[in-house]
Design a protein around this motif. Structure first.
Motif, PDB file in Angstrom:
ATOM      1  N   UNK A  69       4.602  -3.366   7.238  1.00 46.60           N
ATOM      2  CA  UNK A  69       5.920  -3.592   6.638  1.00 46.60           C
ATOM      3  C   UNK A  69       5.759  -4.433   5.384  1.00 46.60           C
ATOM      4  N   UNK A  70       6.317  -3.949   4.276  1.00 46.79           N
ATOM      5  CA  UNK A  70       6.338  -4.678   3.008  1.00 46.79           C
ATOM      6  C   UNK A  70       7.784  -4.833   2.567  1.00 46.79           C
ATOM      7  N   UNK A  71       8.101  -5.984   2.024  1.00 48.93           N
ATOM      8  CA  UNK A  71       9.513  -6.254   1.737  1.00 48.93           C
ATOM      9  C   UNK A  71       9.658  -7.134   0.518  1.00 48.93           C
ATOM     10  N   UNK A  72      10.607  -6.767  -0.342  1.00 52.28           N
ATOM     11  CA  UNK A  72      11.017  -7.606  -1.463  1.00 52.28           C
ATOM     12  C   UNK A  72      12.502  -7.897  -1.317  1.00 52.28           C
ATOM     13  N   UNK A  73      13.138  -8.330  -2.382  1.00 53.90           N
ATOM     14  CA  UNK A  73      14.544  -8.734  -2.278  1.00 53.90           C
ATOM     15  C   UNK A  73      15.470  -7.579  -1.924  1.00 53.90           C
ATOM     16  N   UNK A  74      15.181  -6.380  -2.439  1.00 58.03           N
ATOM     17  CA  UNK A  74      16.100  -5.264  -2.200  1.00 58.03           C
ATOM     18  C   UNK A  74      15.399  -3.958  -1.844  1.00 58.03           C
ATOM     19  N   UNK A  75      14.109  -3.997  -1.539  1.00 55.18           N
ATOM     20  CA  UNK A  75      13.362  -2.809  -1.134  1.00 55.18           C
ATOM     21  C   UNK A  75      12.511  -3.154   0.074  1.00 55.18           C
ATOM     22  N   UNK A  76      12.491  -2.280   1.033  1.00 51.97           N
ATOM     23  CA  UNK A  76      11.653  -2.450   2.213  1.00 51.97           C
ATOM     24  C   UNK A  76      10.853  -1.169   2.431  1.00 51.97           C
ATOM     25  N   UNK A  77       9.526  -1.313   2.592  1.00 52.76           N
ATOM     26  CA  UNK A  77       8.644  -0.171   2.803  1.00 52.76           C
ATOM     27  C   UNK A  77       7.954  -0.306   4.153  1.00 52.76           C
ATOM     28  N   UNK A  78       7.951   0.788   4.918  1.00 59.16           N
ATOM     29  CA  UNK A  78       7.337   0.820   6.238  1.00 59.16           C
ATOM     30  C   UNK A  78       6.320   1.956   6.285  1.00 59.16           C
ATOM     31  N   UNK A 126      -5.012  11.709  11.849  1.00 64.63           N
ATOM     32  CA  UNK A 126      -3.963  10.720  11.563  1.00 64.63           C
ATOM     33  C   UNK A 126      -2.924  11.328  10.625  1.00 64.63           C
ATOM     34  N   UNK A 127      -1.684  11.028  10.899  1.00 65.54           N
ATOM     35  CA  UNK A 127      -0.570  11.378  10.029  1.00 65.54           C
ATOM     36  C   UNK A 127       0.129  10.102   9.602  1.00 65.54           C
ATOM     37  N   UNK A 128       0.622  10.084   8.380  1.00 68.36           N
ATOM     38  CA  UNK A 128       1.316   8.911   7.861  1.00 68.36           C
ATOM     39  C   UNK A 128       2.809   9.208   7.722  1.00 68.36           C
ATOM     40  N   UNK A 129       3.612   8.362   8.297  1.00 70.60           N
ATOM     41  CA  UNK A 129       5.066   8.387   8.107  1.00 70.60           C
ATOM     42  C   UNK A 129       5.450   7.147   7.322  1.00 70.60           C
ATOM     43  N   UNK A 130       6.055   7.361   6.173  1.00 71.79           N
ATOM     44  CA  UNK A 130       6.497   6.225   5.362  1.00 71.79           C
ATOM     45  C   UNK A 130       8.025   6.228   5.289  1.00 71.79           C
ATOM     46  N   UNK A 131       8.594   5.045   5.346  1.00 70.27           N
ATOM     47  CA  UNK A 131      10.041   4.846   5.191  1.00 70.27           C
ATOM     48  C   UNK A 131      10.259   3.853   4.064  1.00 70.27           C
ATOM     49  N   UNK A 132      11.074   4.225   3.112  1.00 69.86           N
ATOM     50  CA  UNK A 132      11.399   3.353   1.978  1.00 69.86           C
ATOM     51  C   UNK A 132      12.903   3.161   1.974  1.00 69.86           C
ATOM     52  N   UNK A 133      13.319   1.906   2.098  1.00 71.43           N
ATOM     53  CA  UNK A 133      14.740   1.574   2.135  1.00 71.43           C
ATOM     54  C   UNK A 133      15.104   0.853   0.838  1.00 71.43           C
ATOM     55  N   UNK A 134      16.000   1.448   0.075  1.00 71.67           N
ATOM     56  CA  UNK A 134      16.515   0.829  -1.150  1.00 71.67           C
ATOM     57  C   UNK A 134      17.897   0.252  -0.846  1.00 71.67           C
ATOM     58  N   UNK A 135      18.055  -1.037  -1.031  1.00 69.50           N
ATOM     59  CA  UNK A 135      19.328  -1.694  -0.766  1.00 69.50           C
ATOM     60  C   UNK A 135      20.113  -1.943  -2.055  1.00 69.50           C
ATOM     61  N   UNK A 136      19.670  -1.287  -3.106  1.00 70.95           N
ATOM     62  CA  UNK A 136      20.413  -1.158  -4.355  1.00 70.95           C
ATOM     63  C   UNK A 136      20.213   0.275  -4.826  1.00 70.95           C
ATOM     64  N   UNK A 137      21.277   0.927  -5.269  1.00 77.17           N
ATOM     65  CA  UNK A 137      21.218   2.365  -5.570  1.00 77.17           C
ATOM     66  C   UNK A 137      21.063   2.651  -7.052  1.00 77.17           C
ATOM     67  N   UNK A 138      20.556   1.686  -7.846  1.00 75.65           N
ATOM     68  CA  UNK A 138      20.511   1.905  -9.290  1.00 75.65           C
ATOM     69  C   UNK A 138      19.514   2.995  -9.687  1.00 75.65           C
ATOM     70  N   UNK A 139      18.522   3.284  -8.835  1.00 71.32           N
ATOM     71  CA  UNK A 139      17.569   4.346  -9.139  1.00 71.32           C
ATOM     72  C   UNK A 139      18.080   5.726  -8.751  1.00 71.32           C
TER      73      UNK A 139
END
Length: 525
Positions: A69-78, A126-139
């Motif tokens: 799990x990686x996390x910044x102020x408004x993006x979270x990556x799993x 192995x298979x990789x599942x990635x989840x990216x959560x954007x908590x700001x929609x400017x992109x």
């Protein structure tokens, strides 16, 4: 500032290709870079490149354990390591570590079927599942600057493989801290390349919307991508009414098209007996005919197989026809005022030509300006119908070619129609007051006043007073308004035909009475 950022990112891309697989600091730096507001330079507008590079780095990241799990102020990556014996996965913001309390709750559930497509021909270790959560929609700003619930965009991908047409859907849940009553919510996904002016657009294809509670939206989608919830203000229309309303619209508009064509043929047959009033009526018939034809085609041209340019042109035509129809209604009201207020002796040089410039030219100018400034205001528009289910409220989406911009719809549809209806209602009330006052005068005027009272009552249809029903689409008025508005306005061309026939019969009877009076006077002499 944009140039420095662009140079920094270019160097960063070159360095990222040769760094070791221990990329956590680089991932965090890239996520922080994506958080920054998008500038106006050419490079800073290329948001797909940034996001795709983040996805690539997440797939190639090396870490111990089964997830990262990686996390910044408004993006979270799993990142999750999966295999072909995958039995399903449930993610919730309530169980994830280090989730700020200010973030609204969200969750994703992946079925066991998720990895079956990747394990059909071979069994990768192995298979990789990635989840990216954007908590700001400017992109993820589309051409319509759409409003998203919480401004959240939740995405997921599986090992560089497309995942589509799942039998068991992926469940994505969004919660809000307040009730969503009064809003129409629609689950959508980001469709790359679906827009001319942005790198994508929001589409409801493959997603089903449910509302288990007033503050929760559940999206059931059969593919992996970036998901969000589109918010539109207004009460949703029950799905049970979709088929009846479509049937009424189809039958009513078809009858109006035939009636308008027949009226114009009758007018062409007796054109020598026409005057400016009749010609104004015929222009109104022409605008109603164009409106009905373009409306019936609008839902057929919003299909995915139809080129978007065709739908855009048809949406602009439909908007033009509506504006023209409303303008000719206002012209009818203005002409009624001149007839009664000026005691039938008004003369304006090239009166009809000026009215045609106003009735046809002014709406064309407005639509052309919109097409020049931002043509994306026209195109496929999604209409949501709600359906009650055991586990909450679901939504069915119907598309038609129409105005996509809320601002344009508010100003140049509802605002324009509201001013037209208000003007005509005032003129109609004033005309009725004038004629009622004439009835109280000398007896010699009573037949004349009574005749014009009947005429004005018939003109209530001609002035388009039934279009005022559009402003009662709320609360307990919604369902009656939908049916009354659909019935009266889909048959508007037919009502005009009845008015034309009755008015022509009246004129023929009046002409016959005058001829009989003349012949009887000649016989007495």
């Amino acid at each position: 500032m944009d140039t420095k950022r662009s140079l920094f990112f270019c160097l960063y891309l070159l360095a990222a290709q040769s760094i070791s697989v221990e990329t956590s600091p680089n991932l965090l730096n890239l996520m922080k870079y994506l958080e920054q507001p998008i500038g106006r330079s050419l490079f800073s507008r290329v948001s797909p490149r940034h996001i795709h590079h983040l996805e690539q780095m997440l797939f190639n990241a090396s870490f111990c354990g089964h997830n990262l799990t990686l996390q910044t102020n408004s993006i979270q990556s799993l990142i999750f390591k999966l295999d072909c014996d995958f039995s399903g996965l449930s993610l919730s913001s309530a169980t994830l570590a280090n989730v700020p309390q200010a973030w609204a709750p969200h969750a994703m559930q992946f079925p066991a079927e998720l990895t079956k497509g990747a394990c059909v021909t071979s069994r990768p270790a192995e298979l990789r599942l990635i989840c990216i959560y954007f908590f700001r929609a400017h992109l993820f700003q589309d051409d319509n600057n759409s409003s998203l619930l919480n401004n959240y965009v939740l995405g997921a991908q599986l090992d560089h493989r497309p995942v589509n047409n799942l039998q068991k859907p992926i469940n994505v849940s969004f919660w809000h801290n307040q009730s969503l009553e009064g809003y129409t919510v629609t689950c959508v996904f980001w469709k790359e390349g679906a827009s001319e002016h942005s790198w994508g657009a929001w589409s409801p294809e493959g997603c089903h919307t449910e509302q288990p509670s007033p503050s929760q939206v559940l999206c059931r989608c059969n593919h992996l991508t970036y998901f969000a919830v589109l918010m539109l203000s207004g009460d949703p229309v029950p799905a049970e009414l979709q088929v009846p309303l479509e049937y009424i619209s189809l039958v009513g508009c078809s009858i109006s098209i035939v009636a308008s064509l027949l009226t114009m043929l009758l007018y062409a047959h007796s054109r020598k007996q026409s005057n400016s009033i009749t010609r104004i009526h015929m222009n109104l018939h022409g605008s109603v005919l164009l409106l009905n034809v373009s409306f019936l085609l609008s839902s057929q041209m919003a299909l995915p197989t139809v080129p978007k340019s065709v739908c855009m042109v048809l949406a602009a035509t439909l908007h033009y026809a509506l504006l023209s129809c409303l303008t000719w209604m206002a012209i009818e009201g203005c002409n009624l005022y001149l007839l009664l207020g000026r005691v039938y002796n008004v003369y304006i040089h090239r009166y009809l030509l000026k009215l045609c410039v106003l009735g046809w030219g002014f709406p064309a100018l407005l639509v052309l300006l919109l097409l020049v400034i931002k043509s994306s205001v026209y195109g496929p528009c999604v209409i949501s119908f709600s359906s009650s289910q055991d586990n909450g409220t679901g939504f069915q989406n119907v598309s038609m070619c129409w105005v996509r911009s809320r601002i344009v719809h508010s100003v140049l549809v509802m605002g324009y129609g509201g001013l037209t209806s208000l003007f005509n209602l005032v003129v109609l009330a004033w005309a009725l007051w004038i004629l009622c006052r004439l009835q109280t005068q000398e007896k010699a005027l009573r037949p004349w006043a009574y005749r014009d009272t009947i005429m004005v009552l018939g003109l209530t249809v001609l002035l388009g007073t039934t279009w005022t029903l559009a402003f009662f689409s709320f609360s307990v008025f919604l369902l009656p308004q939908l049916f009354l508005f659909t019935i009266f306005n889909s048959l508007y061309g037919f009502f005009l035909f009845l008015w034309f026939c009755s008015h022509r019969c009246y004129l023929d009877a009046e002409a016959k009475a005058e001829m009989e009076a003349v012949s009887s006077s000649q016989m007495t002499h």
